[in-house]
Design an enzyme around this catalytic site. Structure first.
Site, short mmCIF file in Angstrom:
data_model
loop_
_atom_site.label_atom_id
_atom_site.label_comp_id
_atom_site.label_asym_id
_atom_site.label_seq_id
_atom_site.Cartn_x
_atom_site.Cartn_y
_atom_site.Cartn_z
N ASP A 1 41.83 -81.78 107.84
CA ASP A 1 41.36 -81.47 106.42
C ASP A 1 42.50 -80.92 105.58
O ASP A 1 43.18 -79.99 106.52
CB ASP A 1 40.33 -80.44 106.43
CG ASP A 1 39.12 -80.43 105.11
OD1 ASP A 1 39.80 -81.24 104.32
OD2 ASP A 1 38.43 -79.81 105.15
N ARG B 1 44.70 -80.24 99.10
CA ARG B 1 45.10 -78.84 98.60
C ARG B 1 46.42 -78.77 99.20
O ARG B 1 47.36 -78.03 98.20
CB ARG B 1 44.15 -77.76 99.35
CG ARG B 1 42.91 -77.58 98.70
CD ARG B 1 42.06 -76.67 99.53
NE ARG B 1 41.53 -77.50 100.56
CZ ARG B 1 40.80 -77.37 101.63
NH1 ARG B 1 40.72 -75.97 102.04
NH2 ARG B 1 40.12 -78.12 102.65
N ARG C 1 47.01 -86.50 95.05
CA ARG C 1 46.13 -86.15 96.10
C ARG C 1 46.56 -87.05 97.40
O ARG C 1 46.58 -86.93 98.45
CB ARG C 1 44.73 -86.24 95.93
CG ARG C 1 43.99 -84.89 95.39
CD ARG C 1 42.46 -85.19 95.18
NE ARG C 1 41.76 -85.36 96.44
CZ ARG C 1 41.36 -84.29 97.28
NH1 ARG C 1 41.71 -83.23 96.59
NH2 ARG C 1 40.92 -84.51 98.29
N HIS D 1 47.69 -87.45 101.48
CA HIS D 1 47.18 -88.25 102.36
C HIS D 1 48.11 -89.04 103.16
O HIS D 1 48.15 -89.17 104.34
CB HIS D 1 46.06 -89.19 101.69
CG HIS D 1 44.74 -88.61 101.22
ND1 HIS D 1 44.04 -87.68 101.85
CD2 HIS D 1 44.18 -88.70 100.26
CE1 HIS D 1 43.03 -87.20 101.46
NE2 HIS D 1 43.04 -88.18 100.13
N GLU E 1 30.31 -89.69 103.87
CA GLU E 1 30.45 -89.15 102.43
C GLU E 1 31.52 -89.10 101.56
O GLU E 1 31.71 -88.91 100.27
CB GLU E 1 30.37 -87.55 102.62
CG GLU E 1 28.86 -86.99 103.38
CD GLU E 1 28.59 -87.55 104.81
OE1 GLU E 1 29.57 -87.41 105.39
OE2 GLU E 1 27.41 -88.01 105.00
N LEU F 1 46.73 -93.17 126.37
CA LEU F 1 46.04 -92.17 125.06
C LEU F 1 44.97 -93.03 124.75
O LEU F 1 45.36 -94.28 123.93
CB LEU F 1 46.71 -91.60 124.33
CG LEU F 1 46.17 -90.70 123.32
CD1 LEU F 1 45.40 -89.54 123.86
CD2 LEU F 1 47.26 -90.51 122.02
N ARG G 1 32.86 -75.40 108.84
CA ARG G 1 31.66 -76.56 108.93
C ARG G 1 32.24 -77.54 109.67
O ARG G 1 33.40 -78.07 109.83
CB ARG G 1 31.28 -76.68 107.57
CG ARG G 1 32.24 -77.34 106.56
CD ARG G 1 31.72 -77.55 105.15
NE ARG G 1 32.61 -77.97 104.13
CZ ARG G 1 33.25 -76.98 103.31
NH1 ARG G 1 32.75 -75.78 103.44
NH2 ARG G 1 33.91 -77.45 102.51
C1 IPE Z 1 36.07 -84.13 106.40
O1 IPE Z 1 36.51 -83.40 105.37
C2 IPE Z 1 36.16 -85.54 106.51
C3 IPE Z 1 37.46 -85.84 106.88
C4 IPE Z 1 38.36 -85.08 107.41
C5 IPE Z 1 37.62 -87.20 106.98
P1 IPE Z 1 35.85 -83.29 103.96
O2 IPE Z 1 37.00 -82.67 103.17
O3 IPE Z 1 35.41 -84.43 103.41
O4 IPE Z 1 34.72 -82.48 104.31
P2 IPE Z 1 34.08 -81.14 103.43
O5 IPE Z 1 33.60 -81.88 102.14
O6 IPE Z 1 34.92 -80.14 102.97
O7 IPE Z 1 32.70 -80.63 103.99
C1 IPE Z 2 41.07 -84.47 104.60
O1 IPE Z 2 41.70 -84.06 103.34
C2 IPE Z 2 41.21 -86.08 104.39
C3 IPE Z 2 39.89 -86.83 103.89
C4 IPE Z 2 38.71 -86.22 103.88
C5 IPE Z 2 40.14 -88.04 103.90
P1 IPE Z 2 40.92 -84.03 102.04
O2 IPE Z 2 41.16 -84.95 101.17
O3 IPE Z 2 39.51 -83.32 102.23
O4 IPE Z 2 41.74 -82.47 101.45
P2 IPE Z 2 41.03 -81.15 100.68
O5 IPE Z 2 39.98 -80.50 101.58
O6 IPE Z 2 40.70 -81.66 99.44
O7 IPE Z 2 42.00 -80.08 100.59
MG MG Z 3 38.62 -81.63 102.59
#
Ligand code: IPE
Ligand code: IPE
Ligand code: MG
Length: 248
Positions: A22, A26, A35, A39, A69, A133, A192
């Site tokens: 995650d 950000r 964004r 990724h 989601e 692995l 979470r």
């Molecule tokens: C969880 O991250 C899903 C992945 C890392 C793929 P999210 O960014 O989607 O989760 P929330 O919305 O902060 O709970």
């Molecule tokens: C996790 O990074 C990757 C996915 C959920 C696909 P985020 O895209 O959720 O990054 P933040 O949480 O917005 O920083």
């Molecule tokens: Mg996220």
């Protein structure tokens, strides 16, 4: 990691590490980038972490790449994430296979574009003989979805209520044959579970770091493994030395 950093204690390594990768968005925001650049940087980092897993001797790595989601994000981002999965398979599969990585997919494949479904199935087939692995890619994965699918499948199979046990139930999950995660790492500081491995995480140890996923390097991974090595996993019981201290 500096050359002098010792490898983690092999006797105290988790067999199965699962990561909620995650903070890509950000990470990008902080740099004034779109964004999707976050990724892409996260995907680069994943290569490094997979290599570290192979080096350290981790047997199973599960990565949360796209949740059920995440379809709710803007179309451009969703398409970008689908494209990244495709690019990784196209460009990295050979190197992964050469490293002895066996690829598995957990989640709902049937909701992905059909050419991508086929790519995933081909990658799984191509690497099925590897054993160094096992890399479980959670893409379009949701823990609730997994449980509902399992219940539906069991009912269709005519499993009788009295025959439902944790063991039989586990056999209907995407993770059949894979041990529960010993250690779950979440980057970016969120406290979470976000619908990840909600059944399998019953007794996993958690490690949360504020570091955004693209910056979670080998040193940080090593630190997470060291922290894990010092955890006391009691599974609801008490350890015998504590009992003796209490009753001396
Ligand atoms: C969880 O991250 C899903 C992945 C890392 C793929 P999210 O960014 O989607 O989760 P929330 O919305 O902060 O709970
Ligand atoms: C996790 O990074 C990757 C996915 C959920 C696909 P985020 O895209 O959720 O990054 P933040 O949480 O917005 O920083
Ligand atoms: Mg996220």
């Amino acid at each position: 990691m500096s050359q002098t950093t010792p490898p983690p204690d092999a006797n105290k390594l988790p067999a199965h590490v699962a990561i909620i990768m995650d903070g890509n968005g950000r990470w990008a925001l902080k740099r004034g980038l779109p964004r999707l650049a976050g990724h892409r940087a996260g995907t680069e980092n994943l290569r490094r972490v997979i290599r570290a897993c192979v080096e350290f001797g981790i047997q199973y790595l599960t990565i949360y790449a796209f949740s059920t989601e995440n379809w709710g994000r803007p179309r451009e981002e969703v398409n970008g994430l689908l494209r990244i999965l495709e690019d990784v398979i196209d460009k990295e599969l050979k190197e992964l296979s050469d490293q002895g990585v066996r690829l598995r997919h957990i989640g709902r494949l049937d909701q992905l574009p059909s050419h991508l479904q086929q790519k995933v199935l081909d990658a799984v087939e191509l690497t099925k003989g590897n054993s160094r692995l096992t890399l479980n890619v959670a893409f379009n994965y949701g823990g609730r979805d997994e449980i509902i699918q399992a219940v539906q499948h069991m009912m269709r199979d005519g499993v009788q209520p009295d025959d439902v046990s944790p063991e039989t139930f586990s056999r209907y999950l995407y993770t059949v044959g894979i041990p529960d995660p010993d250690l779950i790492i979440r980057t970016s500081g969120e406290l979470r579970i976000s619908n990840f491995l909600i059944w399998q995480a019953a007794y996993s140890e958690w490690y949360v770091t504020p570091t955004y996923w693209p910056d979670f390097d080998k040193d940080e991974f090593h630190k997470a493994l060291e922290t894990f090595a010092n955890r006391d996993r009691r599974y609801g019981k008490i350890n015998s030395s504590d009992y003796e201290k209490n009753h001396a």
